[in-house]
Each structure stands twice: as C-alpha cells, then as structure tokens.
Design an enzyme around this catalytic site. Structure first.
Site, PDB file in Angstrom:
ATOM      1  N   LYS A  22       0.843  -1.215   0.000  1.00  0.00           N
ATOM      2  CA  LYS A  22       0.000   0.000   0.000  1.00  0.00           C
ATOM      3  C   LYS A  22       0.867   1.249   0.000  1.00  0.00           C
ATOM      4  O   LYS A  22       0.665   2.153  -0.811  1.00  0.00           O
ATOM      5  CB  LYS A  22      -0.907   0.005   1.237  1.00  0.00           C
ATOM      6  CG  LYS A  22      -1.629   1.340   1.440  1.00  0.00           C
ATOM      7  CD  LYS A  22      -2.510   1.342   2.662  1.00  0.00           C
ATOM      8  CE  LYS A  22      -1.830   1.766   3.938  1.00  0.00           C
ATOM      9  NZ  LYS A  22      -1.609   3.218   4.078  1.00  0.00           N
ATOM     10  N   ASN A  23       1.827   1.285   0.905  1.00  0.00           N
ATOM     11  CA  ASN A  23       2.597   2.519   1.063  1.00  0.00           C
ATOM     12  C   ASN A  23       3.561   2.772  -0.089  1.00  0.00           C
ATOM     13  O   ASN A  23       4.051   3.891  -0.253  1.00  0.00           O
ATOM     14  CB  ASN A  23       3.358   2.506   2.395  1.00  0.00           C
ATOM     15  CG  ASN A  23       2.412   2.716   3.571  1.00  0.00           C
ATOM     16  OD1 ASN A  23       1.242   3.019   3.378  1.00  0.00           O
ATOM     17  ND2 ASN A  23       2.917   2.536   4.779  1.00  0.00           N
ATOM     18  N   ARG A  94      -3.885   9.771   4.221  1.00  0.00           N
ATOM     19  CA  ARG A  94      -2.685  10.603   4.341  1.00  0.00           C
ATOM     20  C   ARG A  94      -2.058  10.860   2.964  1.00  0.00           C
ATOM     21  O   ARG A  94      -1.581  11.950   2.671  1.00  0.00           O
ATOM     22  CB  ARG A  94      -1.702   9.840   5.245  1.00  0.00           C
ATOM     23  CG  ARG A  94      -0.364  10.457   5.426  1.00  0.00           C
ATOM     24  CD  ARG A  94      -0.350  11.381   6.590  1.00  0.00           C
ATOM     25  NE  ARG A  94       0.962  11.975   6.775  1.00  0.00           N
ATOM     26  CZ  ARG A  94       1.162  13.115   7.424  1.00  0.00           C
ATOM     27  NH1 ARG A  94       0.152  13.771   7.933  1.00  0.00           N
ATOM     28  NH2 ARG A  94       2.367  13.597   7.564  1.00  0.00           N
ATOM     29  N   CYS A 118      -4.716   7.629   9.557  1.00  0.00           N
ATOM     30  CA  CYS A 118      -4.958   7.026  10.866  1.00  0.00           C
ATOM     31  C   CYS A 118      -4.742   8.049  11.989  1.00  0.00           C
ATOM     32  O   CYS A 118      -3.829   8.881  11.915  1.00  0.00           O
ATOM     33  CB  CYS A 118      -4.002   5.848  11.066  1.00  0.00           C
ATOM     34  SG  CYS A 118      -4.542   4.380  10.196  1.00  0.00           S
ATOM     35  N   ARG A 123       0.630  14.285  13.218  1.00  0.00           N
ATOM     36  CA  ARG A 123       1.062  14.092  11.841  1.00  0.00           C
ATOM     37  C   ARG A 123       1.109  15.382  11.018  1.00  0.00           C
ATOM     38  O   ARG A 123       0.359  15.563  10.045  1.00  0.00           O
ATOM     39  CB  ARG A 123       0.186  13.038  11.150  1.00  0.00           C
ATOM     40  CG  ARG A 123       0.112  11.744  11.933  1.00  0.00           C
ATOM     41  CD  ARG A 123      -0.541  10.634  11.175  1.00  0.00           C
ATOM     42  NE  ARG A 123       0.353   9.998  10.221  1.00  0.00           N
ATOM     43  CZ  ARG A 123       0.007   8.973   9.446  1.00  0.00           C
ATOM     44  NH1 ARG A 123      -1.203   8.497   9.509  1.00  0.00           N
ATOM     45  NH2 ARG A 123       0.861   8.436   8.603  1.00  0.00           N
ATOM     46  N   PRO A 124       1.993  16.290  11.393  1.00  0.00           N
ATOM     47  CA  PRO A 124       2.096  17.541  10.636  1.00  0.00           C
ATOM     48  C   PRO A 124       2.666  17.313   9.233  1.00  0.00           C
ATOM     49  O   PRO A 124       3.200  16.243   8.938  1.00  0.00           O
ATOM     50  CB  PRO A 124       3.077  18.366  11.479  1.00  0.00           C
ATOM     51  CG  PRO A 124       3.894  17.367  12.210  1.00  0.00           C
ATOM     52  CD  PRO A 124       3.001  16.187  12.456  1.00  0.00           C
ATOM     53  N   ASP A 306       4.644   0.446  11.816  1.00  0.00           N
ATOM     54  CA  ASP A 306       3.408  -0.166  11.303  1.00  0.00           C
ATOM     55  C   ASP A 306       3.207  -1.602  11.804  1.00  0.00           C
ATOM     56  O   ASP A 306       2.131  -2.169  11.628  1.00  0.00           O
ATOM     57  CB  ASP A 306       3.393  -0.145   9.766  1.00  0.00           C
ATOM     58  CG  ASP A 306       3.101   1.255   9.230  1.00  0.00           C
ATOM     59  OD1 ASP A 306       2.744   2.136  10.025  1.00  0.00           O
ATOM     60  OD2 ASP A 306       3.243   1.463   8.013  1.00  0.00           O
ATOM     61  N   ARG A 398      -8.519  -0.427   4.628  1.00  0.00           N
ATOM     62  CA  ARG A 398      -7.707   0.631   4.004  1.00  0.00           C
ATOM     63  C   ARG A 398      -6.364   0.079   3.531  1.00  0.00           C
ATOM     64  O   ARG A 398      -5.781   0.620   2.585  1.00  0.00           O
ATOM     65  CB  ARG A 398      -7.452   1.770   5.000  1.00  0.00           C
ATOM     66  CG  ARG A 398      -8.696   2.581   5.316  1.00  0.00           C
ATOM     67  CD  ARG A 398      -8.355   3.793   6.145  1.00  0.00           C
ATOM     68  NE  ARG A 398      -7.164   4.406   5.602  1.00  0.00           N
ATOM     69  CZ  ARG A 398      -6.230   5.004   6.324  1.00  0.00           C
ATOM     70  NH1 ARG A 398      -6.356   5.115   7.619  1.00  0.00           N
ATOM     71  NH2 ARG A 398      -5.169   5.530   5.742  1.00  0.00           N
TER      72      ARG A 398
HETATM   73  C1  UD1 Z   1       4.410   6.794   6.376  1.00  0.00           C
HETATM   74  C2  UD1 Z   1       3.483   5.615   6.195  1.00  0.00           C
HETATM   75  C3  UD1 Z   1       3.012   5.090   7.543  1.00  0.00           C
HETATM   76  C4  UD1 Z   1       4.212   4.813   8.451  1.00  0.00           C
HETATM   77  C5  UD1 Z   1       5.145   6.017   8.517  1.00  0.00           C
HETATM   78  C6  UD1 Z   1       6.437   5.754   9.291  1.00  0.00           C
HETATM   79  C7  UD1 Z   1       2.431   6.085   4.051  1.00  0.00           C
HETATM   80  C8  UD1 Z   1       1.199   6.471   3.327  1.00  0.00           C
HETATM   81  N1  UD1 Z   1       2.355   6.027   5.386  1.00  0.00           N
HETATM   82  O1  UD1 Z   1       3.650   7.818   6.977  1.00  0.00           O
HETATM   83  O2  UD1 Z   1       2.267   3.902   7.344  1.00  0.00           O
HETATM   84  O3  UD1 Z   1       3.742   4.519   9.746  1.00  0.00           O
HETATM   85  O4  UD1 Z   1       5.528   6.423   7.189  1.00  0.00           O
HETATM   86  O5  UD1 Z   1       7.122   4.680   8.740  1.00  0.00           O
HETATM   87  O6  UD1 Z   1       3.445   5.787   3.466  1.00  0.00           O
HETATM   88  N2  UD1 Z   1       6.711  14.518  10.595  1.00  0.00           N
HETATM   89  C9  UD1 Z   1       6.822  15.861  10.862  1.00  0.00           C
HETATM   90  N3  UD1 Z   1       6.609  16.748   9.853  1.00  0.00           N
HETATM   91  C10 UD1 Z   1       6.278  16.351   8.591  1.00  0.00           C
HETATM   92  C11 UD1 Z   1       6.171  14.967   8.339  1.00  0.00           C
HETATM   93  C12 UD1 Z   1       6.389  14.077   9.352  1.00  0.00           C
HETATM   94  O7  UD1 Z   1       7.120  16.251  12.004  1.00  0.00           O
HETATM   95  O8  UD1 Z   1       6.093  17.198   7.724  1.00  0.00           O
HETATM   96  C13 UD1 Z   1       6.938  13.534  11.687  1.00  0.00           C
HETATM   97  C14 UD1 Z   1       5.669  12.736  12.012  1.00  0.00           C
HETATM   98  O9  UD1 Z   1       4.836  13.428  12.909  1.00  0.00           O
HETATM   99  C15 UD1 Z   1       6.253  11.484  12.612  1.00  0.00           C
HETATM  100  C16 UD1 Z   1       7.575  11.306  11.842  1.00  0.00           C
HETATM  101  O10 UD1 Z   1       7.831  12.545  11.237  1.00  0.00           O
HETATM  102  O11 UD1 Z   1       6.547  11.677  13.961  1.00  0.00           O
HETATM  103  C17 UD1 Z   1       7.536  10.250  10.793  1.00  0.00           C
HETATM  104  O12 UD1 Z   1       6.439  10.465   9.928  1.00  0.00           O
HETATM  105  P1  UD1 Z   1       6.517  10.133   8.366  1.00  0.00           P
HETATM  106  O13 UD1 Z   1       7.726   9.312   8.117  1.00  0.00           O
HETATM  107  O14 UD1 Z   1       6.336  11.395   7.603  1.00  0.00           O
HETATM  108  O15 UD1 Z   1       5.244   9.230   8.169  1.00  0.00           O
HETATM  109  P2  UD1 Z   1       4.182   9.295   7.000  1.00  0.00           P
HETATM  110  O16 UD1 Z   1       4.884   9.582   5.713  1.00  0.00           O
HETATM  111  O17 UD1 Z   1       3.053  10.154   7.420  1.00  0.00           O
END
Ligand code: UD1
Length: 423
Positions: A22-23, A94, A118, A123-124, A306, A398
């Site tokens: 999925k991701n 997301r 989720c 999740r900023p 995950d 999902r």
């Molecule tokens: C992706 C995956 C999700 C997985 C996660 C971590 C998808 C669609 N989802 O989510 O299943 O759990 O990677 O492996 O691929 N952060 C910030 N600012 C930002 C972006 C992120 O502070 O702009 C922080 C987040 O709050 C979190 C950390 O970075 O604490 C990691 O998040 P991130 O790697 O971005 O996860 P996703 O891409 O949302």
C-alpha cells in the site's frame, strides 16, 4: 458497516501469498501525474486507500483504468483539468497530500486539503511545505487547505529535521522536474522510497542515493510514461508471520520481501520461532510458545512502527515481560485498551508500554481503532479463547486486501458479517 468474527484458531498450515505494498503504491500512483504519457502500474491491490486515491486522480482530470482482478492501474494524465483536490476524499487518507508536488510541477498551482489518515498522532506536514518553499513554492494555509503556487521548482539543498517518509517522497516528486540539482539530506531510506525512485527513474528522472540518507536529483525538463510493478508489502508479510508465530503452525509466506524484513525476522527469532528465509519466501514454524522481547520503533531499517501493534499482541502471550517503545508517533498504542478488554496485561506510560505475558486472551467485542491496530486485533482474536467480534473493519480494509480469505486459506477461522442498519 461490517464486522469480523474471529474464532480461536491454530495451528495454521500451508502457503499464503503477500500482495503489493500500500505505502509503495500510493506515491507511485500520484507520480503518474508528473507525465502526460501513459503509466502502467502492476501489483496494486484494491485497498480502499487505493480506490479513494484513484478517484482523486480522476477528479483532477487523469484518465484512470483500474482492473481490480489483475491489480493493475493504467493512468494517463494528459490533461489535468483541476488543481483543487476534493476535501471529502482527501480527508480519508494521508497519501492524498502527495498530489501537491505533481500538481505544482504540472499546473503551477494547487489547492490541497490537509490530509487525513490514521489517528495515531498530530502528523504535521511542515517538512513537506518547508521543502517545497525552499524549492520556490509560495504556500499559505486557508480554511484547512494548502494553497500553493510555483513557477518551475528550483533545485535546492534540503535538510529534513526528521527522516519523514512522506516528506522525502513529496520532495523527490518535486525535484525530478526541477531546474537544477536538489539534494535531500537526512532523507528517509524506507524500501517504499527506493521503489518510488525506481519508478521515477523509469520515467526518465535522474536520482542517485535512493535508499540512503542523501538523495541527489538532477532535474529534467519532462518525464515520460513507464511500466512498473510495485514491491511486495512488508507489513502484510509481517502480519502473516506474526499470526503464525502467535497461534503456532507451519506456513510458507510467498512473495515475501525478505530483504526488507530484517528487524521483523530478528524479533521473531528472539521470540523463539523457527524461520527459513529464501529470496521471495519465508518458511515459519512455531509452537506458539513465545519468549518475551523488547521492541523500539525506528525509521528503516529499524523496527517499523506499522508492525508495533501487531507485535504487541505477540508480547501479550509471550513468557515474561516485554517492553514496547514507540518513537515515531505520539498516539500509537490505541490497540492497548482493546487488548486489555481481552485479558492482556499492559501498562502504558507515554510512548512506552510494559507488557506482561498472560496464559491466554479471551474473546469479546472490540473496535479496530486504526488500520494496523485493527490487524493486531485480528491476530489477538485468533489467539483468544472463544469468539472475538471486531467492529469498524473499514480501518483494516484501508490497507489489507482479502485478509480474511488469506488467513482462512492457512486454516484460520474468521468471517465477515455485513451489518444492515435497523429500519
Ligand atoms: C508513512 C506511512 C506510515 C508509516 C510512517 C512511518 C504512508 C502512506 N504512510 O507515513 O504507514 O507509519 O511512514 O514509517 O506511506 N513529521 C513531521 N513533519 C512532517 C512529516 C512528518 O514532524 O512534515 C513527523 C511525524 O509526525 C512522525 C515522523 O515525522 O513523527 C515520521 O512520519 P513520516 O515518516 O512522515 O510518516 P508518513 O509519511 O506520514
């Protein structure tokens, strides 16, 4: 509304095959917007997240043919007729946010709602926006939408404060057609990023360092169509392995991306299961008697967040005390309160959970609080004495496709009941 009814099961036996990730699929599908030409993407299962994203791509003007049976998407974004993403669709996942960079690259403006997904933390998306701004985008936030404009992206040197998977993917999609060279430092190294880079390279992008923390991209004027097969889902593979570890059995997990499962296989071995790993398949034998283990979630190649909820279920019946530490998301122990209802002994304190193994869990009615925690409850249901009813199955759909059929094929007892609303 559907629910899953899960019976105490095991030992499991036979073969089960892992599908596309999925991701990995979601950003690859968004990257198809970067070209006017046709892209053909295989191994794209009909997860509800994928179906919603395909609707979003259609609403932006892309021609999308999707064959759920063949798990193949054919996307031609010759003309993008809209630069405004539908809020009702965007809030469902997301990955809806990934259309931002491709829309800016192609149409120079975009209105994209802040994304859903989720409820595992705040999740900023600040790192996505900061990076795009460094590449020349003008960004403002109004009424929950990101409004952005940009001429051609300009290559830049970007340092990510945390190695965000999503921000790395977003900025990669911005960089491939930017003017000049972009470097992304402290980039995420997840296999899904390597897969996106592989697809972008097939489209004509020049990317070096995918899979390392330092990505170097030399922008090209335009990209062309390409064919790509998405990598297998490491989380789905981990889910099947954990199910067998928990209830016991002798199972071969086929189409498994064993090279992406290092941390998971290490923890399963520590818990006492036997594994034979070959390229593309993993044979697991477990008697269901597990030893305690500690896990700490980390960016790849660390233990994936995950699979944290799913491994917490193993800890609930492992002999001794296990400590689970979640370092990525601030609210990712949503499964714990449901597992307590099933008789688990879990104490959470901030981002740490101490799990004392109990003799057995007992079935009751529980709610899937999010996607992966929902899958964790399915495994808890297989372990538990009696029957477990899991509500809010839509979370699980999902990111899992045919989960109950696949588990049934190796001997698990579970079925789905569609609930009709009372008149
Ligand atoms: C992706 C995956 C999700 C997985 C996660 C971590 C998808 C669609 N989802 O989510 O299943 O759990 O990677 O492996 O691929 N952060 C910030 N600012 C930002 C972006 C992120 O502070 O702009 C922080 C987040 O709050 C979190 C950390 O970075 O604490 C990691 O998040 P991130 O790697 O971005 O996860 P996703 O891409 O949302």
């Amino acid at each position: 509304m559907a629910k899953l009814v899960v019976e105490h099961s095991g030992p499991l036996s036979g073969c089960v095959a892992v599908g596309g990730s999925k991701n990995a699929a979601l950003p690859v599908l968004c990257a198809c917007l970067l070209t006017e030409e046709t892209c053909t993407i295989r191994q794209v299962p009909p997860f509800t997240d994928v179906l919603v994203l395909l609707k979003i791509l259609r609403s932006l003007g892309a021609e999308v043919l999707y064959d759920a049976k063949k798990q193949m998407a054919v996307i031609t974004a010759k003309k993008l007729t809209s630069t405004r993403e539908d809020a009702a669709l965007a809030e469902k996942l997301r990955a809806s946010f990934f259309v931002l960079a491709p829309l800016l690259a192609r149409k120079h403006r975009a209105q994209v709602p802040l994304p859903g997904g989720c409820p595992i933390g705040t999740r900023p998306v600040d790192l996505h926006l900061k990076g795009l701004q460094q590449m020349g985008a003008k960004v403002k936030l109004e009424h929950g939408d990101v409004l952005a404009r940009c001429r051609r992206f300009q290559g830049s040197r970007i340092y990510l404060d945390v190695p965000s998977v999503g921000a790395t993917e977003q900025l990669l999609m911005a960089a491939v057609t930017a003017e000049g060279r972009t470097e992304i430092e402290n980039a995420a190294t997840e296999p899904e990023i390597v897969d996106l880079a592989a697809f972008l390279r097939k489209m004509g992008a020049q990317i070096q360092g995918a899979g390392t923390t330092h990505l170097v991209v030399t922008g090209v004027r335009q990209l062309g169509g390409a064919r790509h097969t998405v990598i297998s889902d490491r989380v789905e593979a981990g889910t099947f392995l954990a199910a067998v570890a928990a209830v016991g059995g002798d199972v071969t997990v086929q189409n498994a991306p064993s090279e992406h499962l290092g941390a998971i296989l290490a923890k399963l071995k520590e818990a006492g299961v036997q594994l034979t790993v070959e390229s593309g398949r993993i044979h697991i034998v477990s008697d269901g008697n597990l030893s305690s283990f500690d896990i700490k979630t980390m960016p790849y190649p660390g233990f994936p967040t995950d699979l944290q909820a799913i491994f917490m279920v193993l800890a609930t019946v492992a002999k001794g005390t296990s400590v689970v530490t979640e370092t990525l998301f601030e609210n990712r122990f949503l499964q714990a309160s449901q597992l307590l209802r099933m008789g688990a002994d879990i104490k959470t304190e901030g981002r740490m959970a101490v799990v004392e193994g109990v003799k057995s869990l007992t079935g009751t009615s529980v709610c899937a609080p999010d996607l992966r925690a929902g899958a964790a409850l399915v495994i808890a249901g297989l372990l538990a004495q009696g029957q477990t009813e899991i509500e809010d199955v839509y979370h699980i759909d999902r990111g899992y496709c045919h989960l109950e059929e696949k588990l049934q094929s190796i001997g698990a007892c579970l079925h789905r009941e569609e609930e009709t609303e009372e008149q």
